[in-house]
Design a protein around this motif. Structure first.
Motif, PDB file in Angstrom:
ATOM      1  N   ARG A   4       0.831  -1.206   0.000  1.00  0.00           N
ATOM      2  CA  ARG A   4       0.000   0.000   0.000  1.00  0.00           C
ATOM      3  C   ARG A   4       0.867   1.257   0.000  1.00  0.00           C
ATOM      4  O   ARG A   4       1.971   1.276   0.551  1.00  0.00           O
ATOM      5  CB  ARG A   4      -0.915   0.022   1.216  1.00  0.00           C
ATOM      6  N   ALA A   5       0.319   2.305  -0.575  1.00  0.00           N
ATOM      7  CA  ALA A   5       1.005   3.589  -0.591  1.00  0.00           C
ATOM      8  C   ALA A   5       0.957   4.218   0.793  1.00  0.00           C
ATOM      9  O   ALA A   5      -0.037   4.111   1.511  1.00  0.00           O
ATOM     10  CB  ALA A   5       0.365   4.521  -1.618  1.00  0.00           C
ATOM     11  N   GLY A   6       2.039   4.868   1.177  1.00  0.00           N
ATOM     12  CA  GLY A   6       2.085   5.521   2.468  1.00  0.00           C
ATOM     13  C   GLY A   6       3.413   5.296   3.150  1.00  0.00           C
ATOM     14  O   GLY A   6       4.209   4.442   2.747  1.00  0.00           O
ATOM     15  N   PRO A   7       3.669   6.039   4.223  1.00  0.00           N
ATOM     16  CA  PRO A   7       4.953   5.932   4.932  1.00  0.00           C
ATOM     17  C   PRO A   7       5.016   4.711   5.846  1.00  0.00           C
ATOM     18  O   PRO A   7       5.313   4.826   7.040  1.00  0.00           O
ATOM     19  CB  PRO A   7       5.010   7.246   5.723  1.00  0.00           C
ATOM     20  N   TRP A   8       4.725   3.549   5.311  1.00  0.00           N
ATOM     21  CA  TRP A   8       4.625   2.359   6.158  1.00  0.00           C
ATOM     22  C   TRP A   8       5.972   1.909   6.712  1.00  0.00           C
ATOM     23  O   TRP A   8       6.038   1.365   7.816  1.00  0.00           O
ATOM     24  CB  TRP A   8       3.952   1.238   5.378  1.00  0.00           C
ATOM     25  N   SER A   9       7.057   2.124   5.981  1.00  0.00           N
ATOM     26  CA  SER A   9       8.383   1.745   6.497  1.00  0.00           C
ATOM     27  C   SER A   9       8.740   2.578   7.726  1.00  0.00           C
ATOM     28  O   SER A   9       9.240   2.059   8.727  1.00  0.00           O
ATOM     29  CB  SER A   9       9.444   1.923   5.405  1.00  0.00           C
TER      30      SER A   9
END
Length: 428
Positions: free
Chosen positions: A207-212
């Motif tokens: 998914r798009a987004g600052p998940w890291s």
């Protein structure tokens, strides 16, 4: 002639003597300023505030021992001293002297060494729980008087009863602190679980987004708390996790808005009917889909192809019911979805957003959810998912069940209204 009560201990110096002197002086001042009770029948019945049940008070002190700086071994010594007092109640306004020998007191403390015993006795005196009433030669004994009565020298338990109110207040505060820590720990555990699930799903689905970055922040906050962490430590962790959880949830919802909630509004107008209203679930937990509906003339169903040429005849009596169905009617039949809403669901848009969020918790793949929305429409697919959540404990595979319902809907053999009717009957 009244007896003189000494302030200083026999043969004891240093901090222990200072603790005895301070405690004895404070006890003497308290007795001078407090009127003597006449220990009538009311006092004997337990209504006298100067009298305390020694067992209940010892239990309260055990819960509040941290507030008085007492250890469990020190409380063992106090319990042994209380065992030498024959009555269950202790009068805080009159001397209550016990005079055990060092050997007997050591035995009742489980064979505690004399030096250790003296240290814990000094701790009880310093905490204001007992007083030393030493004889001129420092020995402990009871001496009968010619005019009647007796004098006793040993340890006075009256201060223990005199501090009953303070001890009970401290015990209540300690209990409240324990409950607060427990509630904060439970909140930390639940937020850790939710954060882990959402971040893992987001990373696995790309998914798009600052998940890291969110995963790194989560790793820093997922370290185990100390077993004896106090409230401030647990509350600090809870607040940090609450802030992270809010960001994770918002990022997830933003991703849903961009990725999963862009279907055409025309899907909301589709309708598929099944004339049978039997339950969708069997008691054994095995899934059961609706039986094929009888095809009636007069209305059509589009399979969703671009040309719109593949059309089958299906009935339309439920169409107006679905379009006019208020959100409150769905929520009354599917109340469980409300537990996952970020805010109260007041419109269909928020309901559809919450359903998309629940999809991940049920383990339904993005492909199955996308196909269901494409065939049923956003609104109907969200209602179906809310119904699946309502009976999640009876469905072996939520993803497989949704795919089967999607297949039935594609063939014109499934309708949302009978599913909601079955749930209404269940809650009635």
């Amino acid at each position: 002639m009244p007896n003189y009560e000494p302030l200083t201990p026999f043969g004891v110096g240093g901090p222990a003597a200072l603790a005895q002197i301070n405690a004895a002086a404070a006890d003497r001042a308290r007795r001078k300023t407090r009127p003597q009770n006449d220990h009538s029948e009311d006092g004997a019945s337990g209504n006298d505030p100067s009298r305390a049940d020694k067992f209940a008070l010892l239990r309260a002190l055990t819960e509040a021992r941290g507030a008085f700086g007492l250890s469990d071994r020190t409380l063992t010594v106090l319990s042994a001293l209380l065992s030498f007092h024959p009555d269950r109640t202790i009068d805080g306004d009159a001397p209550t002297i016990v005079f055990p020998s060092n050997r007997e007191l050591s035995l009742r403390c489980g064979g505690m060494a004399p030096a250790t015993l003296r240290r814990h006795l000094a701790g009880l005196i310093g905490a204001g729980m007992i007083l030393r009433k030493d004889s001129p030669n420092g020995k402990r004994y009871r001496r009968r008087k010619m005019e009647g009565g007796s004098d006793a020298f040993g340890f006075d338990l009256a201060p223990f009863a005199a501090r009953a109110g303070l001890i009970y207040e401290a015990a209540e505060a300690a209990t409240a602190q324990v409950l607060a820590v427990r509630a904060a720990r439970e909140a930390v555990s639940l937020m850790l679980r939710d954060c882990s699930s959402l971040i893992t799903l987001a990373l696995s689905e790309g998914r798009a987004g600052p998940w890291s970055r969110l995963a790194e922040a989560f790793a820093k906050l997922s370290a185990p708390l100390p077993r004896r962490a106090d409230f401030d430590q647990v509350e600090t962790r809870r607040r940090a996790l609450a802030s992270l959880m809010a960001e994770v949830e918002q990022t997830w919802l933003d991703g849903l808005t961009e990725k999963e909630m862009s279907a055409n509004e025309q899907h909301n107008e589709r309708h598929y009917h099944n004339s049978k209203t039997e339950s969708l679930f069997e008691k054994s937990g095995r899934e059961k889909v609706m039986a094929p509906a009888a095809v009636q003339k007069g209305s059509t169903y589009s399979s969703g192809t671009d040309g719109g040429s593949d059309r089958v005849t299906v009935p339309t009596p439920d169409l107006h019911q679905i379009q006019a169905l208020p959100l409150s009617a769905v929520l009354s039949r599917c109340p469980s979805i409300g537990d996952y809403a970020a805010s109260p669901m007041t419109d269909w848009t928020e309901f559809i957003r919450t359903a998309a969020l629940v999809r991940g918790f049920l383990g339904i793949s993005p492909d199955a959810w996308r196909q269901a929305r494409s065939v049923m429409g956003e609104k109907h697919a969200a209602i179906v998912l809310a119904a699946i959540l309502e009976r999640a404990d009876e469905i072996r595979s939520a993803g497989g069940y949704l795919r089967e319902l999607t297949r039935k809907a594609e063939q014109g053999q499934f309708s949302v209204m009978p599913m909601l009717e079955a749930l209404r009957n269940r809650h009635s």
